[in-house]
Design a protein around this motif. Structure first.
Motif, PDB file in Angstrom:
ATOM      1  N   GLY A 188       0.787  -1.214   0.000  1.00  0.00           N
ATOM      2  CA  GLY A 188       0.000   0.000   0.000  1.00  0.00           C
ATOM      3  C   GLY A 188       0.827   1.277   0.000  1.00  0.00           C
ATOM      4  N   THR A 189       2.096   1.223   0.331  1.00  0.00           N
ATOM      5  CA  THR A 189       2.957   2.388   0.243  1.00  0.00           C
ATOM      6  C   THR A 189       4.263   1.952  -0.390  1.00  0.00           C
ATOM      7  N   ASP A 190       5.017   2.941  -0.891  1.00  0.00           N
ATOM      8  CA  ASP A 190       6.303   2.605  -1.508  1.00  0.00           C
ATOM      9  C   ASP A 190       7.473   3.024  -0.628  1.00  0.00           C
ATOM     10  N   TRP A 249      10.791   0.970   4.641  1.00  0.00           N
ATOM     11  CA  TRP A 249      10.769   1.164   6.090  1.00  0.00           C
ATOM     12  C   TRP A 249      12.079   0.747   6.741  1.00  0.00           C
ATOM     13  N   HIS A 306      -1.553   4.607  12.657  1.00  0.00           N
ATOM     14  CA  HIS A 306      -1.086   5.169  11.389  1.00  0.00           C
ATOM     15  C   HIS A 306      -0.685   4.089  10.385  1.00  0.00           C
ATOM     16  N   TRP A 333      -4.614   3.266   6.907  1.00  0.00           N
ATOM     17  CA  TRP A 333      -4.801   4.055   5.694  1.00  0.00           C
ATOM     18  C   TRP A 333      -4.004   3.498   4.510  1.00  0.00           C
ATOM     19  N   ALA A 334      -2.925   2.757   4.799  1.00  0.00           N
ATOM     20  CA  ALA A 334      -2.042   2.272   3.738  1.00  0.00           C
ATOM     21  C   ALA A 334      -2.379   0.863   3.270  1.00  0.00           C
ATOM     22  N   GLU A 364      -5.523   7.143  13.863  1.00  0.00           N
ATOM     23  CA  GLU A 364      -5.378   7.447  12.442  1.00  0.00           C
ATOM     24  C   GLU A 364      -5.530   8.941  12.189  1.00  0.00           C
ATOM     25  N   VAL A 384      -2.782  12.307   2.652  1.00  0.00           N
ATOM     26  CA  VAL A 384      -2.876  10.851   2.757  1.00  0.00           C
ATOM     27  C   VAL A 384      -3.521  10.532   4.097  1.00  0.00           C
TER      28      VAL A 384
END
Length: 201
Positions: free
Chosen positions: A7-9, A12, A118, A121-122, A147, A156
């Motif tokens: 969901g995110t690029d 991490w 948090h 959402w991703a 969130e 976002v």
């Protein structure tokens, strides 16, 4: 904000070294740490509980929960984040696993609390993840989801109304606690939407 596998690029692992530099990530300032500890105490059961922290990042919230007497299982997809969380949680009743927050590697284990900050959402299939997490909760368990919606030009996140609508079929009640006005939580004043959802099942 912890690491999610889809969901995110964001890389991490690469973010791990500087992740705690954000006031609400590392909670290094005593007043920020105290503010999160107080909120967590109000959201979590009064008795010692089994807590699943999904997308635990470097473990700051996990540590606060463990210090309040809860047994913590953290899950993060980033080995670097998970390693830092394990170091923070050393000596506490806690374990940190490497895995996907959406499908946590906890087999048939059940928990009193699913804590997520948090991360939702991703997730590409949030409704599916919430249903899976619901099955991990014991009777009288609860969701604690922190969130928001961040940014102005390209925001976002997930608005509270959307998240509560997804939770309503899965829970007995849904309570939204607005967090934007509490600058101590973030180490600064914020104007965007930030909130917590506490939803018993």
């Amino acid at each position: 904000m912890g690491a999610v596998s889809a969901g995110t690029d964001v890389n991490w692992d690469a973010e791990a070294a500087a992740f705690d530099d954000e006031p609400d990530h590392g909670m290094r300032a005593p007043e920020v740490r105290a503010a999160w500890a107080a909120r967590l105490r109000s959201w979590l059961p009064e008795h010692s509980a089994d807590l699943l922290d999904l997308g635990c990042g470097t473990g700051s919230l996990s540590l606060l929960a463990a210090e309040q007497g809860h047994r913590v299982t953290g899950v993060d997809s980033s080995p670097e984040m998970a390693g830092r969380a394990r170091a923070k949680l050393a000596g506490h009743d806690a374990v940190v696993l490497i895995g996907d927050a959406a499908t946590p590697p906890v087999a048939e284990e059940r928990f009193d609390v699913v804590l997520v900050r948090h991360v939702v959402w991703a997730l590409p299939d949030l409704a599916g993840a919430l249903r899976r997490w619901r099955r991990l909760l014991r009777p009288q368990g609860r969701f604690v989801l922190v969130e928001g919606v961040w940014g102005t030009l390209h925001p976002v996140g997930i608005p509270a109304a959307r998240l509560t609508a997804l939770l309503e079929p899965l829970t007995a009640q849904v309570r939204v606690e607005r967090l934007s006005g509490d600058s101590l939580l973030w180490g600064k004043d914020v104007t965007d939407e930030r909130y917590a959802v506490v939803a018993p099942v």
